[in-house]
Design a protein around this motif. Structure first.
Motif, PDB file in Angstrom:
ATOM      1  N   VAL A  46       0.829  -1.205   0.000  1.00 38.93           N
ATOM      2  CA  VAL A  46       0.000   0.000   0.000  1.00 38.93           C
ATOM      3  C   VAL A  46       0.866   1.259   0.000  1.00 38.93           C
ATOM      4  CG1 VAL A  46      -1.856   1.233   1.182  1.00 38.93           C
ATOM      5  CG2 VAL A  46      -1.742  -1.264   1.300  1.00 38.93           C
ATOM      6  N   TYR A  72     -16.292  -0.274   4.168  1.00 40.50           N
ATOM      7  CA  TYR A  72     -15.760   0.419   2.984  1.00 40.50           C
ATOM      8  C   TYR A  72     -16.861   0.930   2.071  1.00 40.50           C
ATOM      9  CZ  TYR A  72     -11.041  -1.036   4.247  1.00 40.50           C
ATOM     10  OH  TYR A  72      -9.856  -1.207   4.898  1.00 40.50           O
ATOM     11  N   ARG A  86      -9.097  -6.944   6.071  1.00 38.33           N
ATOM     12  CA  ARG A  86      -8.995  -5.501   5.840  1.00 38.33           C
ATOM     13  C   ARG A  86      -7.702  -5.134   5.109  1.00 38.33           C
ATOM     14  NH1 ARG A  86     -12.843  -2.760   9.456  1.00 38.33           N
ATOM     15  NH2 ARG A  86     -11.786  -0.806   9.074  1.00 38.33           N
ATOM     16  N   ASN A  90      -7.647  -3.156   1.634  1.00 38.08           N
ATOM     17  CA  ASN A  90      -6.919  -1.900   1.509  1.00 38.08           C
ATOM     18  C   ASN A  90      -5.977  -1.917   0.305  1.00 38.08           C
ATOM     19  OD1 ASN A  90      -6.025   0.655   2.134  1.00 38.08           O
ATOM     20  ND2 ASN A  90      -4.667  -0.001   3.788  1.00 38.08           N
ATOM     21  N   THR A  94      -6.818   0.343  -3.027  1.00 38.60           N
ATOM     22  CA  THR A  94      -5.778   1.311  -3.410  1.00 38.60           C
ATOM     23  C   THR A  94      -5.312   1.055  -4.836  1.00 38.60           C
ATOM     24  OG1 THR A  94      -5.081   1.404  -1.094  1.00 38.60           O
ATOM     25  CG2 THR A  94      -3.554   2.303  -2.722  1.00 38.60           C
TER      26      THR A  94
END
Ligand code: MN
Length: 243
Positions: A46, A72, A86, A90, A94
């Motif tokens: 990320v 989300y 999670r 993520n 992203t």
């Protein structure tokens, strides 16, 4: 050089965790002429990793998996929600936004289609049997993964219809969640007989999410193999679907 297609590899939750992705995703990319590169969904991805993924890969596959955490898309979990992750959410959310920014094609499959929709502001049905009374069977326990199970109606002017070709299509089905509100800037490209959205695509034709598993069907069904051909061609920078 073959176009490089990054495929997200999520971490298993076993005694000895492993980053894995399905064999059929890799083979479908290779059969379509791409070079498959597995991208582990780590915390580093990320932050530091994402820019290099975008430099390395011409396109991306978001594979199937567990449920997207409902936070989300602004919901609380229903009791039927199953495994969430999670970190993976993520990384993939992203990546969706980064790929769009860099104009890299992205194919979301099953969970991946749901991730794509959520990344751009759409919502999901958290559990079809609990929330959609008139729904047909969307989980083919009774049939092999490579077997067709329910029909698809493609939106006539969609990218997906140009990819798969005109006429009737069928697909396999292994989902208990589905797209509810289609994300702004996206359109529903296919519906199941009960009206559930089975595919979403972006207006710029660079992001496509399918609710079924074309990677299992690609060996025997050219209309499903064509989805991977689209991805690899688009990753090569070729004009989309000059046909
Ligand atoms: Mn289905």
């Amino acid at each position: 050089m073959k176009p490089v297609i990054g495929i997200i590899a999520a971490c298993t939750r076993e005694v000895h965790p492993a980053y894995t992705t399905g064999h059929d995703y890799v083979r479908a990319v290779e059969r379509a002429g791409g070079l498959a590169l597995l991208l582990p969904a780590t915390p580093d991805a990320v932050s530091a990793g994402m820019a290099q993924w975008l430099a390395l890969c011409g396109g991306f596959v978001l594979p199937g998996g567990g449920d997207v955490a409902p936070t989300y898309y602004g919901q609380s979990p229903v009791p039927q929600l199953t495994s969430t992750d999670r970190l993976r959410d993520n990384v993939e959310l992203t990546l969706c936004r980064a790929a769009a920014q860099h104009k890299k094609p992205l194919l979301g499959i099953c969970r991946g289609a749901q991730v794509l929709n959520v990344a751009f502001g759409g919502t999901l049905w958290q559990d079809i049997p609990a929330q959609c009374r008139a729904a047909i069977c969307h989980y083919q326990d009774s049939a092999a993964r490579g077997e067709l199970f329910h029909s698809l109606t493609l939106a006539p002017d969609s990218l997906l219809a140009r990819i798969m070709g005109p006429g009737q299509h069928e697909c396999n089905t292994f989902h208990h969640q589905a797209v509810r509100d289609v994300a702004p800037g996206f359109a529903a490209a296919a519906h199941a007989p009960d009206g559930l959205v089975e595919a979403v695509e972006s207006a710029d034709g660079l992001a496509l999410g399918v609710q079924w598993h074309p990677e299992n069907l690609a060996p025997e069904h050219p209309d499903h193999a064509a989805i991977f051909t689209w991805l690899v061609d688009a990753a090569a920078g070729g004009a989309l679907l000059k046909r």
